[in-house]
Design a protein around this motif. Structure first.
Motif, PDB file in Angstrom:
ATOM      1  N   PHE A  94      21.767 -38.234  56.313  1.00 13.93           N
ATOM      2  CA  PHE A  94      23.068 -37.616  56.573  1.00 13.93           C
ATOM      3  C   PHE A  94      22.905 -36.120  56.800  1.00 13.93           C
ATOM      4  CE2 PHE A  94      26.910 -35.457  55.204  1.00 13.93           C
ATOM      5  CZ  PHE A  94      27.881 -36.120  55.946  1.00 13.93           C
ATOM      6  N   GLN A  95      22.118 -35.457  55.950  1.00 15.06           N
ATOM      7  CA  GLN A  95      21.912 -34.015  56.088  1.00 15.06           C
ATOM      8  C   GLN A  95      21.227 -33.672  57.405  1.00 15.06           C
ATOM      9  OE1 GLN A  95      19.865 -33.215  52.391  1.00 15.06           O
ATOM     10  NE2 GLN A  95      21.785 -32.774  51.317  1.00 15.06           N
ATOM     11  N   LYS A  96      20.250 -34.490  57.807  1.00 10.97           N
ATOM     12  CA  LYS A  96      19.587 -34.258  59.094  1.00 10.97           C
ATOM     13  C   LYS A  96      20.563 -34.433  60.243  1.00 10.97           C
ATOM     14  CE  LYS A  96      14.960 -35.589  57.625  1.00 10.97           C
ATOM     15  NZ  LYS A  96      13.908 -36.633  57.727  1.00 10.97           N
TER      16      LYS A  96
ATOM     17  N   TRP B 199      21.854 -40.751  69.424  1.00 11.82           N
ATOM     18  CA  TRP B 199      21.749 -39.379  68.941  1.00 11.82           C
ATOM     19  C   TRP B 199      21.064 -38.465  69.945  1.00 11.82           C
ATOM     20  CZ3 TRP B 199      24.974 -37.634  65.727  1.00 11.82           C
ATOM     21  CH2 TRP B 199      25.515 -38.468  64.765  1.00 11.82           C
ATOM     22  N   GLU B 200      20.148 -38.995  70.747  1.00 10.23           N
ATOM     23  CA  GLU B 200      19.525 -38.185  71.799  1.00 10.23           C
ATOM     24  C   GLU B 200      20.565 -37.778  72.841  1.00 10.23           C
ATOM     25  OE1 GLU B 200      16.318 -40.550  73.272  1.00 10.23           O
ATOM     26  OE2 GLU B 200      15.096 -40.224  71.480  1.00 10.23           O
ATOM     27  N   ASN B 201      21.529 -38.628  73.086  1.00 12.50           N
ATOM     28  CA  ASN B 201      22.575 -38.347  74.071  1.00 12.50           C
ATOM     29  C   ASN B 201      23.762 -37.592  73.466  1.00 12.50           C
ATOM     30  OD1 ASN B 201      21.123 -39.704  76.041  1.00 12.50           O
ATOM     31  ND2 ASN B 201      22.043 -41.665  75.512  1.00 12.50           N
ATOM     32  N   GLU B 202      23.701 -37.326  72.171  1.00 12.38           N
ATOM     33  CA  GLU B 202      24.843 -36.706  71.479  1.00 12.38           C
ATOM     34  C   GLU B 202      25.201 -35.348  72.063  1.00 12.38           C
ATOM     35  OE1 GLU B 202      27.970 -36.374  68.827  1.00 12.38           O
ATOM     36  OE2 GLU B 202      26.830 -38.072  69.531  1.00 12.38           O
ATOM     37  N   GLU B 203      24.194 -34.527  72.398  1.00 14.31           N
ATOM     38  CA  GLU B 203      24.496 -33.198  72.944  1.00 14.31           C
ATOM     39  C   GLU B 203      25.266 -33.313  74.253  1.00 14.31           C
ATOM     40  OE1 GLU B 203      20.641 -30.802  71.166  1.00 14.31           O
ATOM     41  OE2 GLU B 203      21.096 -30.698  73.288  1.00 14.31           O
ATOM     42  N   ALA B 204      24.886 -34.253  75.108  1.00 19.19           N
ATOM     43  CA  ALA B 204      25.563 -34.426  76.391  1.00 19.19           C
ATOM     44  C   ALA B 204      27.004 -34.880  76.187  1.00 19.19           C
ATOM     45  CB  ALA B 204      24.809 -35.419  77.263  1.00 19.19           C
ATOM     46  N   ARG B 205      27.243 -35.614  75.173  1.00 17.17           N
ATOM     47  CA  ARG B 205      28.594 -36.130  74.928  1.00 17.17           C
ATOM     48  C   ARG B 205      29.519 -35.072  74.332  1.00 17.17           C
ATOM     49  NH1 ARG B 205      27.426 -42.279  73.065  1.00 17.17           N
ATOM     50  NH2 ARG B 205      25.528 -42.444  74.251  1.00 17.17           N
ATOM     51  N   GLU B 206      28.971 -34.106  73.617  1.00 24.26           N
ATOM     52  CA  GLU B 206      29.727 -33.012  72.989  1.00 24.26           C
ATOM     53  C   GLU B 206      30.910 -33.523  72.168  1.00 24.26           C
ATOM     54  OE1 GLU B 206      28.731 -29.659  76.395  1.00 24.26           O
ATOM     55  OE2 GLU B 206      30.768 -30.237  76.032  1.00 24.26           O
ATOM     56  N   MET B 207      30.650 -34.560  71.377  1.00 26.95           N
ATOM     57  CA  MET B 207      31.699 -35.117  70.533  1.00 26.95           C
ATOM     58  C   MET B 207      31.585 -34.513  69.138  1.00 26.95           C
ATOM     59  SD  MET B 207      31.480 -39.143  71.597  1.00 26.95           S
ATOM     60  CE  MET B 207      32.270 -39.602  70.087  1.00 26.95           C
ATOM     61  N   GLN B 208      32.700 -34.213  68.553  1.00 24.61           N
ATOM     62  CA  GLN B 208      32.711 -33.780  67.159  1.00 24.61           C
ATOM     63  C   GLN B 208      32.919 -35.009  66.291  1.00 24.61           C
ATOM     64  OE1 GLN B 208      35.649 -30.808  66.496  1.00 24.61           O
ATOM     65  NE2 GLN B 208      34.515 -29.224  67.533  1.00 24.61           N
ATOM     66  N   GLU B 209      31.982 -35.250  65.386  1.00 24.60           N
ATOM     67  CA  GLU B 209      32.083 -36.404  64.496  1.00 24.60           C
ATOM     68  C   GLU B 209      32.689 -35.951  63.170  1.00 24.60           C
ATOM     69  OE1 GLU B 209      30.713 -39.223  67.010  1.00 24.60           O
ATOM     70  OE2 GLU B 209      31.248 -39.583  64.929  1.00 24.60           O
ATOM     71  N   GLU B 210      33.568 -36.761  62.649  1.00 31.35           N
ATOM     72  CA  GLU B 210      34.109 -36.516  61.323  1.00 31.35           C
ATOM     73  C   GLU B 210      33.058 -36.938  60.301  1.00 31.35           C
ATOM     74  OE1 GLU B 210      37.818 -38.504  60.805  1.00 31.35           O
ATOM     75  OE2 GLU B 210      38.532 -37.871  62.767  1.00 31.35           O
ATOM     76  N   GLN B 211      33.207 -36.484  59.059  1.00 30.17           N
ATOM     77  CA  GLN B 211      32.238 -36.788  58.012  1.00 30.17           C
ATOM     78  C   GLN B 211      32.048 -38.296  57.821  1.00 30.17           C
ATOM     79  OE1 GLN B 211      30.340 -34.674  56.088  1.00 30.17           O
ATOM     80  NE2 GLN B 211      31.024 -33.034  57.431  1.00 30.17           N
ATOM     81  N   ILE B 212      33.110 -39.054  57.853  1.00 33.33           N
ATOM     82  CA  ILE B 212      32.988 -40.504  57.650  1.00 33.33           C
ATOM     83  C   ILE B 212      32.214 -41.152  58.779  1.00 33.33           C
ATOM     84  CG2 ILE B 212      34.407 -42.575  57.871  1.00 33.33           C
ATOM     85  CD1 ILE B 212      35.909 -41.758  55.552  1.00 33.33           C
ATOM     86  N   ASN B 213      32.467 -40.761  60.010  1.00 32.00           N
ATOM     87  CA  ASN B 213      31.735 -41.320  61.136  1.00 32.00           C
ATOM     88  C   ASN B 213      30.260 -40.967  61.041  1.00 32.00           C
ATOM     89  OD1 ASN B 213      33.999 -42.474  62.257  1.00 32.00           O
ATOM     90  ND2 ASN B 213      34.459 -40.724  63.550  1.00 32.00           N
TER      91      ASN B 213
ATOM     92  N   ARG C 273      19.474 -41.915  48.020  1.00 29.55           N
ATOM     93  CA  ARG C 273      18.639 -40.728  48.258  1.00 29.55           C
ATOM     94  C   ARG C 273      18.264 -40.635  49.739  1.00 29.55           C
ATOM     95  NH1 ARG C 273      13.397 -40.801  44.944  1.00 29.55           N
ATOM     96  NH2 ARG C 273      12.939 -42.344  46.526  1.00 29.55           N
ATOM     97  N   GLU C 274      17.849 -41.741  50.333  1.00 38.80           N
ATOM     98  CA  GLU C 274      17.477 -41.745  51.750  1.00 38.80           C
ATOM     99  C   GLU C 274      18.694 -41.496  52.638  1.00 38.80           C
ATOM    100  OE1 GLU C 274      15.523 -44.668  55.121  1.00 38.80           O
ATOM    101  OE2 GLU C 274      15.040 -45.034  53.002  1.00 38.80           O
TER     102      GLU C 274
ATOM    103  N   LYS D 271      27.082 -43.559  60.744  1.00 39.48           N
ATOM    104  CA  LYS D 271      25.895 -43.489  61.606  1.00 39.48           C
ATOM    105  C   LYS D 271      24.633 -43.383  60.749  1.00 39.48           C
ATOM    106  CE  LYS D 271      28.298 -43.506  65.344  1.00 39.48           C
ATOM    107  NZ  LYS D 271      28.540 -44.793  65.942  1.00 39.48           N
ATOM    108  N   ALA D 272      24.691 -42.580  59.713  1.00 42.73           N
ATOM    109  CA  ALA D 272      23.532 -42.430  58.827  1.00 42.73           C
ATOM    110  C   ALA D 272      23.173 -43.765  58.182  1.00 42.73           C
ATOM    111  CB  ALA D 272      23.817 -41.373  57.761  1.00 42.73           C
ATOM    112  N   MET D 273      24.184 -44.557  57.858  1.00 44.66           N
ATOM    113  CA  MET D 273      23.942 -45.875  57.261  1.00 44.66           C
ATOM    114  C   MET D 273      23.089 -46.743  58.188  1.00 44.66           C
ATOM    115  SD  MET D 273      25.540 -46.597  54.251  1.00 44.66           S
ATOM    116  CE  MET D 273      26.048 -48.309  54.267  1.00 44.66           C
ATOM    117  N   GLN D 274      23.272 -46.582  59.473  1.00 44.39           N
ATOM    118  CA  GLN D 274      22.553 -47.422  60.424  1.00 44.39           C
ATOM    119  C   GLN D 274      21.060 -47.106  60.485  1.00 44.39           C
ATOM    120  OE1 GLN D 274      23.975 -50.147  61.734  1.00 44.39           O
ATOM    121  NE2 GLN D 274      25.530 -49.425  60.318  1.00 44.39           N
TER     122      GLN D 274
END
Length: 183
Positions: free
Chosen positions: A174-176, A104-118, A168-169, A122-125
């Motif tokens: 997910f929202q964050k 997630w720290e590298n997410e900005e550099a990757r500039e990938m658009q994630e779909e809701q399921i993806n 709940r968690e 990730k949130a599950m992890q």
């Protein structure tokens, strides 16, 4: 899937008719792959774990009694297999959390658009193994709370609380992540 038919097939396997395991494999290899994949996020490892699970089912067929659901017994073996794998590979939850955090720290550099399921995967992890496991078992694998409670040697009420807290968690995470990905 018909649990009485599954029980009957497994009882035949227990009697030594190992060819019946092929029918159980056809019915359950996909759901078991989904379980393992959601727990470890590694397709190759998940495939290996599915194969090992069915080998373990043959090896421990003598432990199948047939009075409960076949799938409960199978998931119990799957949980033990996964625990054994993590113990052997010494892959700690903290290390996995750090890997996801680095992603997630590298997410900005990757500039990938994630779909809701993806994003949800990730949130599950970010959940603890226990919370992720109760969600995977109850929501993705369709096991009932009493079946999960039996597997985990706890009460159904305790499982309900664990699932509620995990959802709940997960929602908060997910929202964050959603807000973070929108930046």
């Amino acid at each position: 899937m018909d649990s009485s038919a599954d029980n009957a097939l497994m009882l035949k396997v227990k009697e030594g008719k190992l060819d019946k395991m092929g029918l159980l494999f056809e019915r359950y290899h996909r759901p078991m792959f989904g379980f393992f994949y959601r727990m470890c996020q590694d397709a190759t490892l998940s495939e290996d774990l599915v194969q090992n699970l069915f080998l373990r089912m043959i090896k421990y067929r003598h432990t199948f009694v047939g009075d409960g659901k076949f799938s409960s017994w199978m998931y119990h073996l799957a949980r033990n297999l996964l625990a054994d794998h993590y113990r052997k590979s010494k892959r700690l939850t903290e290390d996995h959390f750090k890997e996801v955090e680095q992603f997630w720290e590298n997410e900005e550099a990757r500039e990938m658009q994630e779909e809701q399921i993806n994003l949800l995967e990730k949130a599950m992890q970010y959940l603890s193994d226990e919370k992720r496991e109760v969600l995977v078992l109850s929501r993705y694998q369709g096991l009932r709370y009493h079946e999960i409670a039996k597997m985990m040697n706890t009460s159904e009420a305790n499982i309900k609380v664990k699932v509620f807290r995990a959802i709940r968690e997960l929602k908060e995470i997910f929202q964050k992540l959603e807000r973070f990905s929108a930046l």
